[in-house]
Enzyme design. Structure first.
Site, PDB file in Angstrom:
ATOM      1  N   ASP A  97      37.974  41.287  44.980  1.00 42.18           N
ATOM      2  CA  ASP A  97      38.226  40.195  45.926  1.00 42.18           C
ATOM      3  C   ASP A  97      39.689  39.821  46.079  1.00 42.18           C
ATOM      4  OD1 ASP A  97      38.828  39.022  43.515  1.00 42.18           O
ATOM      5  OD2 ASP A  97      36.927  37.956  43.348  1.00 42.18           O
ATOM      6  N   GLU A 119      31.774  46.063  43.153  1.00 40.10           N
ATOM      7  CA  GLU A 119      31.619  44.645  42.790  1.00 40.10           C
ATOM      8  C   GLU A 119      31.399  43.815  44.059  1.00 40.10           C
ATOM      9  OE1 GLU A 119      34.578  41.597  41.147  1.00 40.10           O
ATOM     10  OE2 GLU A 119      33.862  42.500  39.299  1.00 40.10           O
ATOM     11  N   GLU A 133      40.011  34.238  47.076  1.00 40.56           N
ATOM     12  CA  GLU A 133      39.128  35.361  46.757  1.00 40.56           C
ATOM     13  C   GLU A 133      37.771  35.298  47.464  1.00 40.56           C
ATOM     14  OE1 GLU A 133      40.839  33.593  44.515  1.00 40.56           O
ATOM     15  OE2 GLU A 133      42.162  35.035  43.519  1.00 40.56           O
ATOM     16  N   HIS A 215      44.916  31.602  35.705  1.00 42.51           N
ATOM     17  CA  HIS A 215      45.817  31.961  36.808  1.00 42.51           C
ATOM     18  C   HIS A 215      45.322  31.542  38.189  1.00 42.51           C
ATOM     19  CE1 HIS A 215      43.310  35.164  38.530  1.00 42.51           C
ATOM     20  NE2 HIS A 215      42.944  35.422  37.292  1.00 42.51           N
ATOM     21  N   ARG A 217      44.650  30.156  41.752  1.00 43.02           N
ATOM     22  CA  ARG A 217      45.501  29.394  42.669  1.00 43.02           C
ATOM     23  C   ARG A 217      44.964  27.996  42.954  1.00 43.02           C
ATOM     24  NH1 ARG A 217      49.129  33.058  45.918  1.00 43.02           N
ATOM     25  NH2 ARG A 217      49.024  34.889  44.624  1.00 43.02           N
ATOM     26  N   HIS A 247      49.808  34.603  32.235  1.00 46.35           N
ATOM     27  CA  HIS A 247      49.884  35.359  33.488  1.00 46.35           C
ATOM     28  C   HIS A 247      51.318  35.293  34.015  1.00 46.35           C
ATOM     29  CE1 HIS A 247      48.961  36.512  37.634  1.00 46.35           C
ATOM     30  NE2 HIS A 247      47.782  36.930  37.207  1.00 46.35           N
TER      31      HIS A 247
HETATM   32  C1  UD1 Z   1      46.153  38.149  41.905  1.00 48.53           C
HETATM   33  C2  UD1 Z   1      44.966  38.040  42.885  1.00 48.53           C
HETATM   34  C3  UD1 Z   1      43.779  37.354  42.232  1.00 48.53           C
HETATM   35  C4  UD1 Z   1      43.429  38.036  40.915  1.00 48.53           C
HETATM   36  C5  UD1 Z   1      44.663  38.064  40.027  1.00 48.53           C
HETATM   37  C6  UD1 Z   1      44.373  38.802  38.738  1.00 48.53           C
HETATM   38  C7  UD1 Z   1      45.406  37.689  45.274  1.00 48.53           C
HETATM   39  C8  UD1 Z   1      45.822  36.746  46.317  1.00 48.53           C
HETATM   40  N1  UD1 Z   1      45.364  37.214  44.033  1.00 48.53           N
HETATM   41  O1  UD1 Z   1      46.637  36.835  41.659  1.00 48.53           O
HETATM   42  O2  UD1 Z   1      42.673  37.420  43.094  1.00 48.53           O
HETATM   43  O3  UD1 Z   1      42.387  37.332  40.292  1.00 48.53           O
HETATM   44  O4  UD1 Z   1      45.715  38.754  40.710  1.00 48.53           O
HETATM   45  O5  UD1 Z   1      45.390  38.609  37.805  1.00 48.53           O
HETATM   46  O6  UD1 Z   1      45.128  38.839  45.556  1.00 48.53           O
HETATM   47  N2  UD1 Z   1      53.755  38.842  38.930  1.00 48.53           N
HETATM   48  C9  UD1 Z   1      54.666  39.597  38.218  1.00 48.53           C
HETATM   49  N3  UD1 Z   1      54.235  40.758  37.617  1.00 48.53           N
HETATM   50  C10 UD1 Z   1      52.953  41.199  37.715  1.00 48.53           C
HETATM   51  C11 UD1 Z   1      52.039  40.430  38.418  1.00 48.53           C
HETATM   52  C12 UD1 Z   1      52.440  39.245  39.038  1.00 48.53           C
HETATM   53  O7  UD1 Z   1      55.822  39.239  38.112  1.00 48.53           O
HETATM   54  O8  UD1 Z   1      52.636  42.258  37.148  1.00 48.53           O
HETATM   55  C13 UD1 Z   1      54.201  37.585  39.580  1.00 48.53           C
HETATM   56  C14 UD1 Z   1      55.074  37.804  40.826  1.00 48.53           C
HETATM   57  O9  UD1 Z   1      56.013  36.770  40.897  1.00 48.53           O
HETATM   58  C15 UD1 Z   1      54.053  37.705  41.964  1.00 48.53           C
HETATM   59  C16 UD1 Z   1      53.178  36.580  41.431  1.00 48.53           C
HETATM   60  O10 UD1 Z   1      53.069  36.837  40.028  1.00 48.53           O
HETATM   61  O11 UD1 Z   1      54.634  37.412  43.216  1.00 48.53           O
HETATM   62  C17 UD1 Z   1      51.818  36.457  42.070  1.00 48.53           C
HETATM   63  O12 UD1 Z   1      51.141  37.701  42.094  1.00 48.53           O
HETATM   64  P1  UD1 Z   1      49.952  37.944  43.144  1.00 48.53           P
HETATM   65  O13 UD1 Z   1      49.438  39.338  42.988  1.00 48.53           O
HETATM   66  O14 UD1 Z   1      50.355  37.513  44.500  1.00 48.53           O
HETATM   67  O15 UD1 Z   1      48.846  36.917  42.726  1.00 48.53           O
HETATM   68  P2  UD1 Z   1      48.188  36.589  41.337  1.00 48.53           P
HETATM   69  O16 UD1 Z   1      48.378  35.147  41.114  1.00 48.53           O
HETATM   70  O17 UD1 Z   1      48.665  37.544  40.307  1.00 48.53           O
HETATM   71  N1  UDP Z   2      43.387  41.000  30.319  1.00 49.64           N
HETATM   72  C1  UDP Z   2      44.336  41.831  29.742  1.00 49.64           C
HETATM   73  N2  UDP Z   2      45.441  41.254  29.159  1.00 49.64           N
HETATM   74  C2  UDP Z   2      45.656  39.912  29.151  1.00 49.64           C
HETATM   75  C3  UDP Z   2      44.694  39.071  29.775  1.00 49.64           C
HETATM   76  C4  UDP Z   2      43.583  39.650  30.356  1.00 49.64           C
HETATM   77  O1  UDP Z   2      44.173  43.051  29.710  1.00 49.64           O
HETATM   78  O2  UDP Z   2      46.684  39.466  28.600  1.00 49.64           O
HETATM   79  C5  UDP Z   2      42.211  41.615  30.963  1.00 49.64           C
HETATM   80  C6  UDP Z   2      40.866  41.013  30.652  1.00 49.64           C
HETATM   81  O3  UDP Z   2      40.281  41.636  29.530  1.00 49.64           O
HETATM   82  C7  UDP Z   2      40.075  41.262  31.930  1.00 49.64           C
HETATM   83  C8  UDP Z   2      41.136  41.219  33.015  1.00 49.64           C
HETATM   84  O4  UDP Z   2      42.386  41.416  32.354  1.00 49.64           O
HETATM   85  O5  UDP Z   2      39.500  42.562  31.961  1.00 49.64           O
HETATM   86  C9  UDP Z   2      41.112  39.903  33.755  1.00 49.64           C
HETATM   87  O6  UDP Z   2      42.211  39.836  34.594  1.00 49.64           O
HETATM   88  P1  UDP Z   2      42.666  38.491  35.300  1.00 49.64           P
HETATM   89  O7  UDP Z   2      42.222  37.335  34.496  1.00 49.64           O
HETATM   90  O8  UDP Z   2      44.130  38.654  35.582  1.00 49.64           O
HETATM   91  O9  UDP Z   2      41.923  38.559  36.710  1.00 49.64           O
HETATM   92  P2  UDP Z   2      40.458  38.146  37.206  1.00 49.64           P
HETATM   93  O10 UDP Z   2      39.463  38.857  36.369  1.00 49.64           O
HETATM   94  O11 UDP Z   2      40.362  36.653  37.113  1.00 49.64           O
HETATM   95  O12 UDP Z   2      40.451  38.593  38.634  1.00 49.64           O
END
Ligand code: UD1
Ligand code: UDP
Length: 374
Positions: A97, A119, A133, A215, A217, A247
């Protein structure tokens, strides 16, 4: 040979798609498989691919610090179009999602390429929770030509929305495939366990470990303040230690660092690679999270989960009694956590090991369905 493009962009998508990509690759006579990372995440995604030893054939590399939802959508949509110019698959597989999922599925539709949604069918019924999502997965449903629902509940959600039952299949969730595989790799490598014991030697075996992730939003702002204040209060107990792999989203890090940066009994650490996080889950007494994937993994490890959200699209574990919804509400979070810490019968009831999300064979079912699809 059917040409399959497996697309993902964030940590949880990678965890859940690696088993699918690997399974499809093992059907050497049936599928030609390529992997496309949008790079929506970078460090958090690379950790997963490194552990599972999977390389991307295409990488859109779109991550930028603190970018907006529109930035991500536009870059994925345009980037996927370029990939389709280079390699036109028969079907694109997306998972879950995220914005990567929604935009990649739309890009495939624009090229009249089939879309398989892994999923599929999770719903809260509230378009703003989780945000964005819930809308992403509703759009993915409209674009998909075959739906792999993890449970009967998710299949029924799709049928209620008048999706053709002939293209909805219950497969289990591939996160359980990933979990089993990772546990197998870890348990067969004494060196890995030893290095984790060393890495986490700061843990006090006399204290109960509360593992935290967050994490969402919709929790930014007041929600995260409430969450952090709850954690501070919980950690004020001498018998508790909190470990919080943060995160990388800056909207998460700011309040967490401000409120918990110098709180006693709280260890703020970097996002962990998958085996290290599994190690922490297994060591934990309870888990406090707003993550989707963690809600699916923890019941199979027998760990109680307090979910810091008002809604969940994963009702199976709530019904089974191993997950409770506390909301992003300080009083409620503290109430459940303290009850789990102090009331042994409450804890025992919530810490049963159950597997409502799958048996570890979801990827195999998906591969068989695609093979027999014609
Ligand atoms: C994203 C997904 C969310 C998912 C989550 C899992 C969207 C809108 N959101 O949220 O559905 O549950 O991932 O974790 O698709 N950043 C880094 N390094 C990384 C990852 C993120 O620096 O490896 C920082 C960056 O500043 C980036 C910000 O986090 O711009 C947000 O990342 P983004 O992928 O937009 O959304 P998430 O909050 O990570
Ligand atoms: N996870 C990980 N390292 C971490 C935190 C979470 O590998 O430090 C794994 C966790 O076991 C799960 C997945 O990341 O499989 C969940 O990711 P996240 O919470 O970022 O996204 P969501 O599942 O909410 O979309």
């Amino acid at each position: 040979m059917k040409k399959v493009l497996v697309v993902f962009g964030t940590r949880p998508e990678a965890i859940k798609m690696v088993p699918v990509a690997k399974m499809l690759k093992s059907y050497t006579g049936d599928f030609e498989v390529k992997v496309c990372s949008t790079g929506q995440h970078r460090q958090m995604l690379d950790q997963v691919m490194e552990f599972f030893d999977l390389q991307a054939d295409f990488d859109l590399n779109i991550m930028a610090p603190d970018q907006t939802l529109a930035d991500v959508t536009c870059k994925v949509l345009k980037g996927m179009e370029e990939v389709f110019k280079q390699w036109k698959p028969d079907i694109v597989l997306v998972q879950g999602d995220t914005t990567t999922v929604m935009a990649a599925a739309l890009a495939a539709f624009y090229q009249k390429i089939e879309v398989g949604h892994v999923e599929a069918g999770l719903r809260t019924g509230n378009r703003y929770s989780p945000w964005p999502e819930e809308m992403n997965r509703m759009i993915a449903t409209q674009l998909a030509t075959i739906h792999f629902a993890p449970t009967e509940t998710s299949r029924n959600n799709l049928l209620r929305e008048a999706v053709d039952p002939g293209i909805v299949h219950v497969t289990g969730n591939t996160v359980i495939d990933a979990l089993f595989e990772a546990v197998k790799i870890m348990d067969s490598d004494p060196g890995m366990i030893k290095s984790m014991q060393e890495k986490f030697s700061f843990l006090d075996p006399a204290k109960k470990l509360v593992l935290v992730t967050g994490h969402r939003r919709e929790n930014f702002g007041d929600g995260f303040l409430q969450i952090c204040r709850a954690i501070k209060e919980i950690a004020s107990r001498d018998d508790v230690q909190v470990v919080y792999p943060m995160h990388m989203n800056p909207n998460v890090r700011k309040p967490v660092n401000e409120i918990l940066g110098d709180a006693g009994n709280v260890h703020l650490i970097e996002p962990q690679d998958y085996p290290s996080f599994l190690y922490l889950m297994r060591q934990s007494y309870l888990i406090l999270t707003d993550s989707g994937g963690v809600q699916e993994e923890a019941p199979s490890l027998g760990k109680p989960v307090v979910v810091m959200r008002d809604t969940t699209e994963r009702p199976e574990a709530v019904q089974a009694g191993t997950v409770v919804l506390a909301g992003a509400d300080k009083e409620n979070i503290c109430k459940y956590v303290l009850q789990l810490l102090d009331d042994q019968s409450f804890y025992q009831n919530m810490s049963r090991s159950i597997n409502p999300y799958g048996d570890g064979k979801a990827s195999w079912r998906i591969a068989e369905l695609l093979k027999n699809q014609g």
